[in-house]
Design a protein around this motif. Sequence first.
Motif, mmCIF file in Angstrom:
data_model
loop_
_atom_site.group_PDB
_atom_site.id
_atom_site.type_symbol
_atom_site.label_atom_id
_atom_site.label_comp_id
_atom_site.label_asym_id
_atom_site.label_seq_id
_atom_site.Cartn_x
_atom_site.Cartn_y
_atom_site.Cartn_z
ATOM 1 N N LEU A 166 0.824 -1.209 0.000
ATOM 2 C CA LEU A 166 0.000 0.000 0.000
ATOM 3 C C LEU A 166 0.858 1.259 0.000
ATOM 4 C CD1 LEU A 166 -3.063 0.786 0.272
ATOM 5 C CD2 LEU A 166 -2.515 1.283 2.633
ATOM 6 N N THR A 167 1.925 1.274 0.820
ATOM 7 C CA THR A 167 2.736 2.480 0.882
ATOM 8 C C THR A 167 3.599 2.640 -0.369
ATOM 9 O OG1 THR A 167 4.323 1.264 2.224
ATOM 10 C CG2 THR A 167 2.822 2.704 3.378
ATOM 11 N N SER A 168 3.721 1.581 -1.173
ATOM 12 C CA SER A 168 4.476 1.729 -2.419
ATOM 13 C C SER A 168 3.634 2.393 -3.510
ATOM 14 C CB SER A 168 4.970 0.368 -2.903
ATOM 15 O OG SER A 168 3.891 -0.365 -3.428
ATOM 16 N N MET A 169 2.353 2.619 -3.242
ATOM 17 C CA MET A 169 1.501 3.276 -4.245
ATOM 18 C C MET A 169 1.575 4.779 -4.021
ATOM 19 S SD MET A 169 -1.622 0.579 -3.869
ATOM 20 C CE MET A 169 -2.747 1.065 -5.157
ATOM 21 N N PRO A 170 2.115 5.524 -5.009
ATOM 22 C CA PRO A 170 2.441 6.930 -4.761
ATOM 23 C C PRO A 170 1.301 7.918 -5.000
ATOM 24 C CG PRO A 170 3.218 6.311 -6.926
ATOM 25 C CD PRO A 170 2.518 5.103 -6.369
ATOM 26 N N GLU A 171 0.093 7.469 -5.350
ATOM 27 C CA GLU A 171 -0.906 8.451 -5.785
ATOM 28 C C GLU A 171 -1.327 9.424 -4.685
ATOM 29 O OE1 GLU A 171 -2.565 4.760 -6.600
ATOM 30 O OE2 GLU A 171 -4.588 5.549 -6.411
ATOM 31 N N HIS A 172 -1.711 10.627 -5.102
ATOM 32 C CA HIS A 172 -2.051 11.705 -4.181
ATOM 33 C C HIS A 172 -3.496 11.651 -3.734
ATOM 34 C CE1 HIS A 172 1.495 14.454 -4.357
ATOM 35 N NE2 HIS A 172 1.804 13.504 -5.198
ATOM 36 N N HIS A 173 -4.415 11.476 -4.699
ATOM 37 C CA HIS A 173 -5.819 11.384 -4.329
ATOM 38 C C HIS A 173 -6.042 9.970 -3.832
ATOM 39 C CE1 HIS A 173 -7.198 15.235 -5.913
ATOM 40 N NE2 HIS A 173 -6.254 15.061 -6.817
ATOM 41 N N ARG A 174 -5.902 9.783 -2.529
ATOM 42 C CA ARG A 174 -5.908 8.422 -1.998
ATOM 43 C C ARG A 174 -7.281 8.045 -1.488
ATOM 44 N NH1 ARG A 174 -0.519 7.191 -1.752
ATOM 45 N NH2 ARG A 174 -0.605 5.304 -0.503
ATOM 46 N N TYR A 175 -7.755 6.918 -1.978
ATOM 47 C CA TYR A 175 -8.975 6.334 -1.464
ATOM 48 C C TYR A 175 -8.523 4.983 -0.913
ATOM 49 C CZ TYR A 175 -13.707 4.430 -1.442
ATOM 50 O OH TYR A 175 -14.886 3.856 -1.077
ATOM 51 N N VAL A 176 -8.080 5.017 0.357
ATOM 52 C CA VAL A 176 -7.302 3.901 0.897
ATOM 53 C C VAL A 176 -8.045 2.573 0.819
ATOM 54 C CG1 VAL A 176 -6.184 2.983 2.956
ATOM 55 C CG2 VAL A 176 -5.883 5.373 2.356
ATOM 56 N N ARG A 177 -9.346 2.577 1.141
ATOM 57 C CA ARG A 177 -10.040 1.280 1.148
ATOM 58 C C ARG A 177 -10.097 0.677 -0.254
ATOM 59 N NH1 ARG A 177 -15.247 4.265 3.686
ATOM 60 N NH2 ARG A 177 -13.558 5.231 4.850
ATOM 61 N N GLY A 178 -10.192 1.534 -1.263
ATOM 62 C CA GLY A 178 -10.185 1.041 -2.637
ATOM 63 C C GLY A 178 -8.807 0.513 -3.019
ATOM 64 N N MET A 179 -7.764 1.227 -2.549
ATOM 65 C CA MET A 179 -6.406 0.796 -2.871
ATOM 66 C C MET A 179 -6.120 -0.564 -2.245
ATOM 67 S SD MET A 179 -4.687 4.524 -2.318
ATOM 68 C CE MET A 179 -2.991 4.052 -2.498
ATOM 69 N N VAL A 180 -6.657 -0.790 -1.052
ATOM 70 C CA VAL A 180 -6.469 -2.097 -0.403
ATOM 71 C C VAL A 180 -7.177 -3.181 -1.215
ATOM 72 C CG1 VAL A 180 -6.976 -3.456 1.658
ATOM 73 C CG2 VAL A 180 -6.164 -1.125 1.897
ATOM 74 N N ALA A 181 -8.369 -2.861 -1.723
ATOM 75 C CA ALA A 181 -9.085 -3.830 -2.551
ATOM 76 C C ALA A 181 -8.281 -4.147 -3.807
ATOM 77 C CB ALA A 181 -10.467 -3.296 -2.912
#
Length: 311
Positions: A166-181
Amino acid sequence: MHTVVVPVYNEVEGIDAFHARCSDAMAAIGDPFEIVYVDDGSKDGSWLKLQRIAEADDRVRLVRFSRNFGHQLAITAGIEHAAGDTVTVIDADLQDPPEVIAEFVARWREGADVVYGVRSVRHGESWFKLASAKVFYRVMRSLSDVEMPVDAGDFRLLSRRAAEALTSMPEHHRYVRGMVAWLGFDAVEVEYVRDARVAGVTKYPLAKMMRFATDGIMAFSVRPLRLATWLGLVVSAAAFVTAIVLVIMRLTGAAVVQGWTSLSVLVLLLSGVQLMTIGALGEYIGRIYTEVRHRPLYLVRELKGFPRREA
Ligand code: UDP
Ligand code: MG
């Protein structure tokens, strides 16, 4: 070791109660643990309170932002500063019961990389929050290209490798629960009852909620862009049919001057659709712009309680 990450924004009234209950719940698990509080630019004395908590408890780590960067970036910073084999994100207002973390840990021992809490019941929320959340999670699921759990917030446990991914994903507009999915890995859900806040009011006013929702949709779907194309097609087809009708009316000598109504309706409709599609384009271009600037995601003013990283 387990890490608990707690985003804090103006939570001075409830933070002592939270810390007491959360550290009891964590101690009951039996493994070593640390609690990382991320002060997201609070203006109400939360930072002083947190420092006092950290002085009395060497399992507490503090990260202080230079200003309010928002809930999702506070979570990100907390996960980046976590040292545990598991990292669990929880809100500071005791809406998510810390006792549930023991259950998360049990699922993690069984091999899950992601354990997320699903709210079976939510106490103490306005009907508007409940209804908008319900609609939002379902729209999100149908729009998104990855499998999104519904009615799950950011109360979740990540294994070390999920946290690092997760922390390797550099995007700024973070929607964390979606990124985890998006990460995939083995995810399991645990149902829990979401309580009312112990103190204070929500730190998510409507404007913040809307921004959060657009971030979620824009980051996980390009369908709004495709929608623009479809709308354009439908409107063009309608315009074409209308044109034929108008020509026939003209040829058969019907009273054409009365067509003013249909004309203005068409103009209004078309400009509406055009503005909408330009808006959708603008949203994505704005996001491209923030990403290409390559700014840091957040700025830390102060660190406290970290074993070797004292700032
Ligand atoms: N929060 C934050 N930054 C913000 C807004 C909220 O760190 O800009 C924290 C807040 O302190 C809480 C959590 O995020 O720990 C969830 O916020 P809140 O409880 O206000 O949201 P709600 O439960 O009403 O959706
Ligand atoms: Mg809350």
